[in-house]
Design a protein around this motif. Structure first.
Motif, PDB file in Angstrom:
ATOM      1  N   GLY A  60      -1.516  15.714  -5.932  1.00  0.00           N
ATOM      2  CA  GLY A  60      -2.698  15.269  -5.210  1.00  0.00           C
ATOM      3  C   GLY A  60      -3.288  13.977  -5.738  1.00  0.00           C
ATOM      4  O   GLY A  60      -4.455  13.680  -5.491  1.00  0.00           O
ATOM      5  N   THR A  61      -2.490  13.212  -6.457  1.00  0.00           N
ATOM      6  CA  THR A  61      -2.997  11.960  -7.012  1.00  0.00           C
ATOM      7  C   THR A  61      -2.129  10.777  -6.591  1.00  0.00           C
ATOM      8  O   THR A  61      -0.968  10.931  -6.229  1.00  0.00           O
ATOM      9  CB  THR A  61      -3.026  11.992  -8.551  1.00  0.00           C
ATOM     10  N   VAL A  62      -2.721   9.604  -6.656  1.00  0.00           N
ATOM     11  CA  VAL A  62      -1.993   8.341  -6.439  1.00  0.00           C
ATOM     12  C   VAL A  62      -2.221   7.473  -7.665  1.00  0.00           C
ATOM     13  O   VAL A  62      -3.362   7.132  -7.967  1.00  0.00           O
ATOM     14  CB  VAL A  62      -2.515   7.597  -5.199  1.00  0.00           C
ATOM     15  N   GLY A  63      -1.172   7.144  -8.368  1.00  0.00           N
ATOM     16  CA  GLY A  63      -1.326   6.326  -9.562  1.00  0.00           C
ATOM     17  C   GLY A  63      -2.317   6.929 -10.548  1.00  0.00           C
ATOM     18  O   GLY A  63      -3.030   6.216 -11.238  1.00  0.00           O
ATOM     19  N   SER A  81      -5.068  -4.922  -4.656  1.00  0.00           N
ATOM     20  CA  SER A  81      -6.284  -5.364  -5.329  1.00  0.00           C
ATOM     21  C   SER A  81      -7.009  -4.185  -5.969  1.00  0.00           C
ATOM     22  O   SER A  81      -7.782  -4.360  -6.903  1.00  0.00           O
ATOM     23  CB  SER A  81      -7.199  -6.155  -4.395  1.00  0.00           C
ATOM     24  N   HIS A  82      -6.742  -2.963  -5.484  1.00  0.00           N
ATOM     25  CA  HIS A  82      -7.330  -1.783  -6.120  1.00  0.00           C
ATOM     26  C   HIS A  82      -6.647  -1.479  -7.455  1.00  0.00           C
ATOM     27  O   HIS A  82      -7.296  -1.117  -8.431  1.00  0.00           O
ATOM     28  CB  HIS A  82      -7.193  -0.579  -5.203  1.00  0.00           C
ATOM     29  N   PHE A  83      -5.342  -1.629  -7.505  1.00  0.00           N
ATOM     30  CA  PHE A  83      -4.599  -1.201  -8.695  1.00  0.00           C
ATOM     31  C   PHE A  83      -4.280  -2.337  -9.656  1.00  0.00           C
ATOM     32  O   PHE A  83      -4.055  -2.077 -10.838  1.00  0.00           O
ATOM     33  CB  PHE A  83      -3.281  -0.538  -8.295  1.00  0.00           C
ATOM     34  N   MET A 134      -8.075   4.404 -16.601  1.00  0.00           N
ATOM     35  CA  MET A 134      -6.677   4.198 -16.254  1.00  0.00           C
ATOM     36  C   MET A 134      -6.288   2.736 -16.484  1.00  0.00           C
ATOM     37  O   MET A 134      -7.053   1.826 -16.212  1.00  0.00           O
ATOM     38  CB  MET A 134      -6.517   4.575 -14.784  1.00  0.00           C
ATOM     39  N   ASP A 135      -5.099   2.521 -16.985  1.00  0.00           N
ATOM     40  CA  ASP A 135      -4.620   1.165 -17.205  1.00  0.00           C
ATOM     41  C   ASP A 135      -4.338   0.484 -15.871  1.00  0.00           C
ATOM     42  O   ASP A 135      -3.903   1.123 -14.917  1.00  0.00           O
ATOM     43  CB  ASP A 135      -3.331   1.179 -18.027  1.00  0.00           C
ATOM     44  N   LYS A 136      -4.597  -0.807 -15.827  1.00  0.00           N
ATOM     45  CA  LYS A 136      -4.226  -1.590 -14.649  1.00  0.00           C
ATOM     46  C   LYS A 136      -2.704  -1.666 -14.543  1.00  0.00           C
ATOM     47  O   LYS A 136      -1.999  -1.703 -15.549  1.00  0.00           O
ATOM     48  CB  LYS A 136      -4.782  -3.003 -14.781  1.00  0.00           C
ATOM     49  N   MET A 137      -2.225  -1.706 -13.296  1.00  0.00           N
ATOM     50  CA  MET A 137      -0.801  -1.952 -13.081  1.00  0.00           C
ATOM     51  C   MET A 137      -0.590  -3.453 -12.917  1.00  0.00           C
ATOM     52  O   MET A 137      -1.517  -4.194 -12.623  1.00  0.00           O
ATOM     53  CB  MET A 137      -0.335  -1.301 -11.778  1.00  0.00           C
ATOM     54  N   THR A 138       0.637  -3.864 -13.076  1.00  0.00           N
ATOM     55  CA  THR A 138       0.967  -5.222 -12.650  1.00  0.00           C
ATOM     56  C   THR A 138       1.057  -5.231 -11.127  1.00  0.00           C
ATOM     57  O   THR A 138       1.193  -4.180 -10.487  1.00  0.00           O
ATOM     58  CB  THR A 138       2.317  -5.678 -13.218  1.00  0.00           C
ATOM     59  N   VAL A 139       0.975  -6.424 -10.544  1.00  0.00           N
ATOM     60  CA  VAL A 139       1.102  -6.529  -9.093  1.00  0.00           C
ATOM     61  C   VAL A 139       2.455  -5.976  -8.640  1.00  0.00           C
ATOM     62  O   VAL A 139       2.545  -5.270  -7.633  1.00  0.00           O
ATOM     63  CB  VAL A 139       0.930  -7.993  -8.639  1.00  0.00           C
ATOM     64  N   ALA A 140       3.504  -6.261  -9.412  1.00  0.00           N
ATOM     65  CA  ALA A 140       4.834  -5.764  -9.034  1.00  0.00           C
ATOM     66  C   ALA A 140       4.869  -4.243  -9.043  1.00  0.00           C
ATOM     67  O   ALA A 140       5.463  -3.626  -8.153  1.00  0.00           O
ATOM     68  CB  ALA A 140       5.889  -6.329  -9.987  1.00  0.00           C
ATOM     69  N   GLU A 141       4.232  -3.631 -10.020  1.00  0.00           N
ATOM     70  CA  GLU A 141       4.186  -2.165 -10.078  1.00  0.00           C
ATOM     71  C   GLU A 141       3.395  -1.609  -8.906  1.00  0.00           C
ATOM     72  O   GLU A 141       3.783  -0.611  -8.289  1.00  0.00           O
ATOM     73  CB  GLU A 141       3.550  -1.702 -11.394  1.00  0.00           C
ATOM     74  N   ALA A 142       2.269  -2.245  -8.600  1.00  0.00           N
ATOM     75  CA  ALA A 142       1.451  -1.778  -7.484  1.00  0.00           C
ATOM     76  C   ALA A 142       2.220  -1.904  -6.175  1.00  0.00           C
ATOM     77  O   ALA A 142       2.169  -1.015  -5.328  1.00  0.00           O
ATOM     78  CB  ALA A 142       0.142  -2.569  -7.428  1.00  0.00           C
ATOM     79  N   GLU A 143       2.966  -2.991  -6.012  1.00  0.00           N
ATOM     80  CA  GLU A 143       3.729  -3.167  -4.769  1.00  0.00           C
ATOM     81  C   GLU A 143       4.873  -2.162  -4.665  1.00  0.00           C
ATOM     82  O   GLU A 143       5.176  -1.671  -3.578  1.00  0.00           O
ATOM     83  CB  GLU A 143       4.252  -4.597  -4.670  1.00  0.00           C
ATOM     84  N   ALA A 144       5.479  -1.837  -5.793  1.00  0.00           N
ATOM     85  CA  ALA A 144       6.546  -0.834  -5.783  1.00  0.00           C
ATOM     86  C   ALA A 144       5.982   0.522  -5.384  1.00  0.00           C
ATOM     87  O   ALA A 144       6.591   1.254  -4.594  1.00  0.00           O
ATOM     88  CB  ALA A 144       7.210  -0.759  -7.160  1.00  0.00           C
ATOM     89  N   LEU A 169      -6.571  11.641  -4.637  1.00  0.00           N
ATOM     90  CA  LEU A 169      -6.418  11.038  -3.309  1.00  0.00           C
ATOM     91  C   LEU A 169      -7.744  10.641  -2.668  1.00  0.00           C
ATOM     92  O   LEU A 169      -7.906   9.521  -2.210  1.00  0.00           O
ATOM     93  CB  LEU A 169      -5.725  12.032  -2.373  1.00  0.00           C
ATOM     94  N   ALA A 170      -8.709  11.566  -2.640  1.00  0.00           N
ATOM     95  CA  ALA A 170      -9.971  11.283  -1.956  1.00  0.00           C
ATOM     96  C   ALA A 170     -10.695  10.125  -2.631  1.00  0.00           C
ATOM     97  O   ALA A 170     -11.251   9.249  -1.961  1.00  0.00           O
ATOM     98  CB  ALA A 170     -10.855  12.531  -1.942  1.00  0.00           C
ATOM     99  N   ASP A 171     -10.664  10.111  -3.957  1.00  0.00           N
ATOM    100  CA  ASP A 171     -11.325   9.021  -4.688  1.00  0.00           C
ATOM    101  C   ASP A 171     -10.600   7.706  -4.459  1.00  0.00           C
ATOM    102  O   ASP A 171     -11.215   6.651  -4.360  1.00  0.00           O
ATOM    103  CB  ASP A 171     -11.354   9.328  -6.191  1.00  0.00           C
ATOM    104  N   PHE A 172      -9.270   7.803  -4.381  1.00  0.00           N
ATOM    105  CA  PHE A 172      -8.489   6.597  -4.143  1.00  0.00           C
ATOM    106  C   PHE A 172      -8.837   5.987  -2.787  1.00  0.00           C
ATOM    107  O   PHE A 172      -9.089   4.786  -2.680  1.00  0.00           O
ATOM    108  CB  PHE A 172      -6.990   6.911  -4.213  1.00  0.00           C
ATOM    109  N   VAL A 173      -8.873   6.807  -1.740  1.00  0.00           N
ATOM    110  CA  VAL A 173      -9.166   6.279  -0.406  1.00  0.00           C
ATOM    111  C   VAL A 173     -10.560   5.667  -0.379  1.00  0.00           C
ATOM    112  O   VAL A 173     -10.765   4.567   0.133  1.00  0.00           O
ATOM    113  CB  VAL A 173      -9.047   7.385   0.663  1.00  0.00           C
ATOM    114  N   ARG A 174     -11.521   6.370  -0.975  1.00  0.00           N
ATOM    115  CA  ARG A 174     -12.893   5.861  -0.973  1.00  0.00           C
ATOM    116  C   ARG A 174     -12.962   4.505  -1.689  1.00  0.00           C
ATOM    117  O   ARG A 174     -13.652   3.591  -1.261  1.00  0.00           O
ATOM    118  CB  ARG A 174     -13.815   6.870  -1.666  1.00  0.00           C
ATOM    119  N   GLY A 175     -12.230   4.388  -2.797  1.00  0.00           N
ATOM    120  CA  GLY A 175     -12.313   3.170  -3.582  1.00  0.00           C
ATOM    121  C   GLY A 175     -11.485   2.025  -3.027  1.00  0.00           C
ATOM    122  O   GLY A 175     -11.864   0.857  -3.139  1.00  0.00           O
TER     123      GLY A 175
END
Ligand code: CA
Ligand code: CA
Length: 70
Positions: free
Chosen positions: A38-41, A67-69, A1-11, A45-51
């Motif tokens: 069932g996904t975030v970005g 910092s995750h995204f 997955m591509d990294k988001m910008t900080v602004a995108e992650a905050e939005a 979901l489960a993988d996102f929370v764990r990570g």
């Protein structure tokens, strides 16, 4: 997955943090996931929370989220 910008992650954070208290609870994630396959970005979901929940308190702070995204 591509990294988001900080602004995108905050939005995205603000979108998921439905009560606007500055941290994402699992119930907020589940509500968001219901509308997004069932996904975030693009992450399950489960993988996102764990990570992303680096301090293991079952809530995702703004810092953990960005910092995750980004
Ligand atoms: Ca919240
Ligand atoms: Ca946490």
């Amino acid at each position: 997955m591509d990294k988001m910008t900080v602004a995108e992650a905050e939005a995205l954070f603000r979108e998921i943090d439905a009560d606007g208290n500055g941290e994402i609870r699992l119930s907020e994630l589940r509500d968001y996931g219901k509308d997004h396959g069932g996904t975030v970005g693009g992450v399950k979901l489960a993988d996102f929370v764990r990570g992303a929940d680096t301090d293991g308190n079952r809530r995702i702070s703004r810092t953990e989220f960005t910092s995750h995204f980004a």
